[in-house]
Design an enzyme around this catalytic site. Sequence first.
Site, short mmCIF file in Angstrom:
data_model
loop_
_atom_site.label_atom_id
_atom_site.label_comp_id
_atom_site.label_asym_id
_atom_site.label_seq_id
_atom_site.Cartn_x
_atom_site.Cartn_y
_atom_site.Cartn_z
N ASP A 18 0.84 -1.24 0.06
CA ASP A 18 0.23 0.16 0.16
C ASP A 18 0.84 1.38 -0.20
O ASP A 18 2.14 1.35 0.34
CB ASP A 18 -0.90 0.10 1.28
CG ASP A 18 -2.14 0.78 0.99
OD1 ASP A 18 -2.59 1.30 -0.09
OD2 ASP A 18 -2.40 1.25 2.26
N GLY A 19 0.33 2.39 -0.54
CA GLY A 19 0.99 3.70 -0.70
C GLY A 19 1.37 4.07 -1.88
O GLY A 19 1.88 5.22 -1.95
N ARG A 31 -1.49 8.65 -10.19
CA ARG A 31 -1.57 7.54 -9.31
C ARG A 31 -0.95 6.36 -9.87
O ARG A 31 -0.15 5.66 -9.45
CB ARG A 31 -2.95 7.43 -8.70
CG ARG A 31 -3.53 8.17 -7.63
CD ARG A 31 -4.80 7.83 -7.44
NE ARG A 31 -5.00 6.49 -6.75
CZ ARG A 31 -4.80 6.38 -5.22
NH1 ARG A 31 -4.49 7.37 -4.72
NH2 ARG A 31 -4.63 5.15 -4.81
N HIS A 35 1.80 3.32 -8.99
CA HIS A 35 1.63 1.86 -9.44
C HIS A 35 2.93 1.16 -10.03
O HIS A 35 3.51 0.32 -9.79
CB HIS A 35 0.39 1.58 -10.12
CG HIS A 35 -0.81 1.77 -9.18
ND1 HIS A 35 -0.94 1.61 -7.87
CD2 HIS A 35 -1.96 2.58 -9.71
CE1 HIS A 35 -2.14 2.38 -7.53
NE2 HIS A 35 -2.66 2.85 -8.48
N SER A 63 -7.61 -5.64 -4.86
CA SER A 63 -8.63 -6.26 -3.84
C SER A 63 -10.01 -6.12 -4.36
O SER A 63 -10.44 -5.58 -5.48
CB SER A 63 -8.80 -5.60 -2.48
OG SER A 63 -9.44 -4.32 -2.72
N GLU A 65 -12.18 -5.01 -3.32
CA GLU A 65 -12.90 -3.54 -3.23
C GLU A 65 -12.22 -2.42 -4.29
O GLU A 65 -13.01 -1.47 -4.31
CB GLU A 65 -12.72 -3.14 -1.79
CG GLU A 65 -13.43 -3.92 -0.84
CD GLU A 65 -13.08 -5.39 -0.34
OE1 GLU A 65 -11.94 -5.57 -0.88
OE2 GLU A 65 -13.99 -6.10 -0.27
N LEU A 129 10.60 -20.72 -4.64
CA LEU A 129 9.63 -19.85 -4.17
C LEU A 129 8.36 -19.99 -4.84
O LEU A 129 8.18 -19.75 -5.77
CB LEU A 129 10.16 -18.35 -4.13
CG LEU A 129 9.32 -17.27 -3.62
CD1 LEU A 129 9.24 -17.28 -2.12
CD2 LEU A 129 9.92 -15.99 -4.00
N SER A 194 -7.72 -4.78 5.64
CA SER A 194 -8.65 -4.49 4.31
C SER A 194 -8.86 -5.99 3.55
O SER A 194 -8.62 -5.90 2.35
CB SER A 194 -7.52 -3.49 3.42
OG SER A 194 -7.17 -2.19 4.04
C1 IPE Z 1 -5.44 -2.88 0.04
O1 IPE Z 1 -5.13 -1.42 -0.06
C2 IPE Z 1 -5.45 -3.53 -1.23
C3 IPE Z 1 -4.15 -3.66 -2.14
C4 IPE Z 1 -2.91 -3.23 -1.55
C5 IPE Z 1 -4.51 -4.38 -3.37
P1 IPE Z 1 -6.10 -0.47 -0.23
O2 IPE Z 1 -5.46 0.73 -0.49
O3 IPE Z 1 -7.13 -0.64 -1.31
O4 IPE Z 1 -6.81 -0.32 1.15
P2 IPE Z 1 -7.90 0.59 1.92
O5 IPE Z 1 -9.04 0.88 1.04
O6 IPE Z 1 -7.01 1.99 2.27
O7 IPE Z 1 -8.19 -0.13 3.22
C1 IPE Z 2 -1.90 0.24 -3.39
O1 IPE Z 2 -1.42 1.65 -3.19
C2 IPE Z 2 -2.12 -0.35 -4.65
C3 IPE Z 2 -3.24 -1.04 -4.80
C4 IPE Z 2 -4.68 -0.91 -3.91
C5 IPE Z 2 -3.70 -1.62 -5.98
P1 IPE Z 2 -2.79 2.64 -3.36
O2 IPE Z 2 -3.14 2.92 -4.70
O3 IPE Z 2 -3.78 2.21 -2.20
O4 IPE Z 2 -2.04 3.86 -2.73
P2 IPE Z 2 -2.42 4.99 -1.55
O5 IPE Z 2 -3.00 4.16 -0.50
O6 IPE Z 2 -3.68 5.71 -2.33
O7 IPE Z 2 -1.46 5.81 -1.25
MG MG Z 3 -4.29 2.42 -0.26
#
Ligand code: IPE
Ligand code: IPE
Ligand code: MG
Length: 245
Positions: A18-19, A31, A35, A63, A65, A129, A194
């Site tokens: 995440d992030g 964004r 990625h 996810s 979601e 792995l 999540s």
């Molecule tokens: C969780 O990250 C899903 C993945 C890393 C693929 P999200 O950024 O979607 O999670 P929430 O919505 O902040 O909980």
């Molecule tokens: C995680 O990074 C990647 C996916 C969920 C696919 P985010 O896209 O959720 O990045 P933030 O949380 O918005 O920084």
């Molecule tokens: Mg995120």
Amino acid sequence: MTTTEQNYIPRHIGIVMDGNGRWAKARHRPRSFGHNAGRKAVRQVVEGCLRMGVEALTLFAFSSENWQRPQEEVSALLDLFMRALDKEVDELHANGVRLRFIGDLDAFDQPLQQRMLAAAKRTAGNEKLHLNVAINYGGRWDIVHAARQLAAAVARGDLSVDAIDEPAFDLHTSLAGLPPLDLFIRTGGDRRVSNFLLWQLAYAELYFTDTLWPDFNQLSLQHAINDFARRERRFGRTGDQVAQA
Ligand code: IPE
Ligand code: IPE
Ligand code: MG
């Protein structure tokens, strides 16, 4: 590496990557730029796991979601995913990585499904792995999916209700047959699961870091593993019992 040190290496690591979005935003970029940058971090953790002898790595890539994101971000993610798949499989295969995809894959178009299947098939004989990529994955989906399969087996008369126990249930989950999840890592600063591996998280050690996914590297992984190694895993027993064992 001595065998004592080896005992502190988690056999199976799961990561919520995440992030990416915040990483890109800090650079005034879209964004999708974040990625894309996350791919390097994936290579770093795969390399680190290979080097340290981790047996299985499960990465949360998309996810169930995440469909709720803007359409253009969803398309960019799937596009990136497809390109990464084409580009990385050769090297993963050469390094002895067995690649698998977990999640409800029926949601994807045929070309993508075919590519995922082909990559899994091609690397099926590898043992160094186990790399599982969770895509259109949800922990609740995994549990419901297993329950359905068991119910269908009962309805067919192939399984008795009394035979449904934890090991039997586990056999129908996405990560059946792999070592139990030892270490859960989430980057990006949020302290939540999540809807990642719910069933498998039962006794995993949880590790959260503020590092944004594109900045995560082999050293970050080493920090997480060092933290894991310092923990006492009691599995319900007392500390004294664990010390004696
Ligand atoms: C969780 O990250 C899903 C993945 C890393 C693929 P999200 O950024 O979607 O999670 P929430 O919505 O902040 O909980
Ligand atoms: C995680 O990074 C990647 C996916 C969920 C696919 P985010 O896209 O959720 O990045 P933030 O949380 O918005 O920084
Ligand atoms: Mg995120």
